[in-house]
Design an enzyme around this catalytic site. Structure first.
Site, PDB file in Angstrom:
ATOM      1  N   HIS A  63      -1.034  28.333 -25.327  1.00 40.74           N
ATOM      2  CA  HIS A  63      -1.018  29.622 -24.615  1.00 40.74           C
ATOM      3  C   HIS A  63       0.052  29.603 -23.522  1.00 40.74           C
ATOM      4  O   HIS A  63      -0.167  30.015 -22.387  1.00 40.74           O
ATOM      5  CB  HIS A  63      -2.394  29.924 -24.011  1.00 40.74           C
ATOM      6  CG  HIS A  63      -3.482  30.114 -25.023  1.00 40.74           C
ATOM      7  ND1 HIS A  63      -4.246  31.257 -25.088  1.00 40.74           N
ATOM      8  CD2 HIS A  63      -3.932  29.311 -26.010  1.00 40.74           C
ATOM      9  CE1 HIS A  63      -5.124  31.146 -26.076  1.00 40.74           C
ATOM     10  NE2 HIS A  63      -4.946  29.969 -26.646  1.00 40.74           N
ATOM     11  N   TYR A 336      -7.801  20.125 -21.820  1.00 48.06           N
ATOM     12  CA  TYR A 336      -7.188  20.855 -20.713  1.00 48.06           C
ATOM     13  C   TYR A 336      -6.786  19.899 -19.592  1.00 48.06           C
ATOM     14  O   TYR A 336      -5.740  20.057 -18.960  1.00 48.06           O
ATOM     15  CB  TYR A 336      -8.151  21.896 -20.163  1.00 48.06           C
ATOM     16  CG  TYR A 336      -8.413  23.085 -21.068  1.00 48.06           C
ATOM     17  CD1 TYR A 336      -7.825  23.200 -22.327  1.00 48.06           C
ATOM     18  CD2 TYR A 336      -9.265  24.097 -20.670  1.00 48.06           C
ATOM     19  CE1 TYR A 336      -8.073  24.283 -23.144  1.00 48.06           C
ATOM     20  CE2 TYR A 336      -9.523  25.200 -21.469  1.00 48.06           C
ATOM     21  CZ  TYR A 336      -8.922  25.279 -22.718  1.00 48.06           C
ATOM     22  OH  TYR A 336      -9.173  26.367 -23.521  1.00 48.06           O
TER      23      TYR A 336
END
Length: 367
Positions: A63, A336
């Protein structure tokens, strides 16, 4: 080459490599995994993303193309019956977040058949934080960490063609009916014409815990107040030629006109609904509770916005909201963290979007 602001720009055509596979997005990357049941680490998964997407030092590993946003959440008090989290007490909670495209390069044009994402950070009055990362499609293409890595490998472009190996991709899809179902959903669901008029979904299930200790399995979604309009996918090429940042510019034009709003809807599971598999939708008849309104009123580029060095880890949860038994939740958390650690050790990059500083007015197309 340089853009009008003196920044080096990668040719937009490179951004399409590995993004579109038979009309289905390959850079799903809203989740990744670690450890059990597949014994893959967060680093293993981020490695797979880097091998698939190419090297973009200083950017997120998934993203990559995004913009920070700032606003607040106005609770109407209806969530208090479901959760003791302070965010549901009537009143206002400050919010920042990030709109993004689920693409593998920060320089992709906006006209690609990729999921749009919205990530949020809500900070309660007591300091507890709730983070969430949502997509505009309500489910995920695979249900396990190992399958996610296999998806990256099956859709990775090969040097000879710049496209995935057809045999490898076909074998993966044949063995994964859930991925075929996701692809069919992506093709059949109209694509929102704007970040502002799309719905966003938690994808994974969570548990709400009320003041008495009662637990309820839930998913949530954000429903826009803006009227829905669909993009004509056949015009993606023309839209990209006109303005490769058209989605982001549209968002900023709307914010210039006024705040954008979504209603936070909590969907309540019933016995038999799967809480451990993000590829399975619940019936549309499930009860939904409107617990308040998300208001986004301004945006900023990532180099000076609040979202740059934040991981929107879905396991950052306040008391009253807990993880379900979905293994992808711990997966996302681990990957993440690895992504943040790697990009923190790299020279920081400016936003991939073509505008300096804070963004009170629409960004201009790249020249």
């Amino acid at each position: 080459m340089r853009d009008r602001f003196g920044r080096y720009r990668q040719p937009a055509g490179f951004a399409l490599i590995g993004v579109i596979i038979a009309g289905v997005v390959v850079a799903f990357a809203a989740t990744a995994g670690w450890l059990t049941p597949s014994r893959l680490s967060g680093a293993d998964v981020v490695d797979a993303l880097e091998q698939h997407n190419g090297a973009h030092p200083g950017f997120r590993r998934a993203h990559q193309k995004g913009v920070c946003v700032v606003g607040h959440f106005d609770s109407n008090g209806q969530g208090q019956a479901l959760s003791k989290a302070g965010v549901f007490v009537p009143g206002r909670t400050p919010v920042f977040g990030r709109f993004a495209l689920a693409v593998g390069t920060p320089y992709s044009p906006d006209g690609v058949p990729a999921p749009r994402s919205l990530a949020l950070n809500l900070t309660q009055a007591d300091g507890d934080v709730w983070r969430m990362a949502m997509n505009h499609v309500p489910l995920f293409p695979v249900g396990t960490v190992r399958d996610f890595v296999a998806l990256q490998q099956a859709t990775a472009p090969i040097p000879d063609t710049g496209k995935p190996d057809p045999a490898r991709l076909a074998a993966f899809m044949a063995a994964h009916p859930e991925a075929r179902a996701f692809g069919a959903l992506m093709k059949s669901t109209p694509t929102p014409s704007s970040f502002a008029n799309g719905s966003y979904y938690s994808i994974n299930a969570f548990r709400f815990v009320d003041a008495g200790g009662r637990s309820q399995v839930v998913r949530w979604s954000l429903a826009p107040e803006a009227a829905f309009a669909a993009l004509d996918r056949s015009r993606f090429g023309a839209l990209n030629a006109q303005d490769p940042d058209f989605l982001f510019n549209d968002l900023l034009t709307r914010l210039q006109a006024g705040p954008q709003r979504w209603h936070l809807l909590i969907t309540l599971a019933e016995p038999g609904d799967r809480s451990d598999n993000a590829t399975v939708q619940w019936p549309a008849t499930r009860t939904q509770v409107d617990v308040g309104t998300l208001v986004i009123d301004r945006a900023a580029l990532e180099e000076n916005g609040p979202c740059r060095d934040v991981t929107f880890d879905p396991l950052v949860l306040p008391a009253g909201i807990a993880a379900s038994d979905d293994p992808l939740l711990s997966a996302r958390s681990a990957a993440y963290a690895v992504s943040l650690r790697r990009r923190s050790g790299e020279p920081p990059q400016p936003s991939a979007l073509a505008r300096d500083g804070a963004v009170p007015t629409p960004m201009e197309p790249r020249r």
